[in-house]
Structures are given as C-alpha cells and as structure tokens.
Design a protein around this motif. Structure first.
Motif, PDB file in Angstrom:
ATOM      1  N   HIS A  70       0.842  -1.198   0.000  1.00 46.74           N
ATOM      2  CA  HIS A  70       0.000   0.000   0.000  1.00 46.74           C
ATOM      3  C   HIS A  70       0.884   1.257   0.000  1.00 46.74           C
ATOM      4  O   HIS A  70       0.621   2.208  -0.745  1.00 46.74           O
ATOM      5  N   ASP A  73       2.664   1.658  -3.415  1.00 42.89           N
ATOM      6  CA  ASP A  73       1.740   2.123  -4.445  1.00 42.89           C
ATOM      7  C   ASP A  73       1.416   3.603  -4.264  1.00 42.89           C
ATOM      8  O   ASP A  73       1.397   4.368  -5.239  1.00 42.89           O
ATOM      9  N   ALA A  74       1.176   4.019  -3.035  1.00 38.68           N
ATOM     10  CA  ALA A  74       0.838   5.418  -2.775  1.00 38.68           C
ATOM     11  C   ALA A  74       1.973   6.343  -3.207  1.00 38.68           C
ATOM     12  O   ALA A  74       1.725   7.423  -3.752  1.00 38.68           O
ATOM     13  N   LYS A  75       3.203   5.911  -3.014  1.00 41.03           N
ATOM     14  CA  LYS A  75       4.362   6.737  -3.359  1.00 41.03           C
ATOM     15  C   LYS A  75       4.676   6.707  -4.854  1.00 41.03           C
ATOM     16  O   LYS A  75       4.973   7.737  -5.452  1.00 41.03           O
ATOM     17  N   HIS A  76       4.609   5.549  -5.474  1.00 40.15           N
ATOM     18  CA  HIS A  76       5.106   5.395  -6.836  1.00 40.15           C
ATOM     19  C   HIS A  76       4.024   5.270  -7.911  1.00 40.15           C
ATOM     20  O   HIS A  76       4.218   5.732  -9.034  1.00 40.15           O
ATOM     21  N   GLN A  78       0.395   5.591  -7.236  1.00 40.72           N
ATOM     22  CA  GLN A  78      -0.671   6.524  -6.878  1.00 40.72           C
ATOM     23  C   GLN A  78      -2.071   6.078  -7.299  1.00 40.72           C
ATOM     24  O   GLN A  78      -2.888   6.876  -7.748  1.00 40.72           O
ATOM     25  N   ASN A  79      -2.341   4.791  -7.157  1.00 39.37           N
ATOM     26  CA  ASN A  79      -3.708   4.296  -7.306  1.00 39.37           C
ATOM     27  C   ASN A  79      -4.476   4.651  -6.045  1.00 39.37           C
ATOM     28  O   ASN A  79      -3.894   4.846  -4.981  1.00 39.37           O
ATOM     29  N   ASP A  80      -5.798   4.699  -6.150  1.00 42.38           N
ATOM     30  CA  ASP A  80      -6.565   4.956  -4.931  1.00 42.38           C
ATOM     31  C   ASP A  80      -6.495   3.735  -4.021  1.00 42.38           C
ATOM     32  O   ASP A  80      -6.280   2.606  -4.467  1.00 42.38           O
TER      33      ASP A  80
END
Length: 141
Positions: A70, A73-76, A78-80
């Motif tokens: 998680h 993904d948030a850093k690289h 950027q999906n919700d």
C-alpha cells in the motif's frame, strides 16, 4: 506435507493473530507506513476475522506485505487505496480460500464485507459458482 518436510520444518500455528496490534506496532516502528496502515487496517481485520473463523487465517508476514505494498503504491503508482486493497485481497489473501459446502457462509460473509471491491467480488462470485457446480472451490491459480 511429507514426513521429510515436517521433520525439517517448524510448523507455526497462526490462528491467534492480533491484526490491529501488529499494525499498531508496525506503524510505531515505521512511521512512514502510517497512511498505509490506515488504508489496510479495516479490510485486513475484517477479512482475517472471517477467514480465521473458518481455519484459514493468515499471518504477520502477509499483513506486513499488504501494508508495505500500500505504501509503495501510494508513493510510486498513486492508485486509490480501494483499488490497491482490491488487488491485494485477490492476489495475496483470498488465494488461500478453498473448501466445500461448510465454507459457503465464509464466501457469503466475505462477499458482503468486500462490497465495492470489483475484483474481489468477482473472485468470490466465481468461487460460489464453483461451489454450486462442483461442490467445492479453490482460489489458487
């Protein structure tokens, strides 16, 4: 497992996993995981509870990998957060599902709990259809 494997293994019972406690300690040790923990805690706790009640719980390594992905993904990417949770449930958590009529309530509960997660719901519906047609189901691919 074969006797040879069991002779060399240390089998660890993971039926008593404290998901919220582990997530708290994880974010205390790694403050940069705080947002990922917040996104992961409710779905992991809920799904683990249902799976544990049916003898299919999961352990701390999976929980940590879920949270760390998680954060990645948030850093690289950027999906919700819901999209990431949906992907991770299908790819890492629900692959453990297998059973027969005795686990129908588990599938029903997970389907309700994962409302709005399209891939997760599609997998659970497929498993329900397999159970209806064959009398058993297995999520492993």
């Amino acid at each position: 497992m074969s006797d040879k494997v069991l002779d060399r293994a240390s089998v660890i019972d993971m039926s008593d996993v404290d998901v919220p406690g582990f997530l708290a300690s994880l974010s205390d040790r790694y403050p940069h995981l705080q947002a990922a923990r917040a996104a992961s805690e409710a779905p992991l706790t809920t799904v683990h509870g249902f799976m544990r009640d049916h003898g299919m719980g999961f352990g701390y390594r999976l929980i940590e990998e879920f949270v760390r992905y998680h954060a990645f993904d948030a850093k690289h990417l950027q999906n919700d957060a819901d999209t990431v949770t949906d992907q991770l449930l299908v790819q890492k958590v629900l692959v453990k599902l297998r059973g027969s009529e005795r686990q129908r309530a588990l599938l029903d509960s997970l389907l309700k709990a994962c409302n709005g997660l399209q891939n997760t719901q599609a997998l659970l519906r497929k498993l329900q259809a397999d159970l209806d047609e064959y009398g058993s189901f297995q999520a492993m691919r």
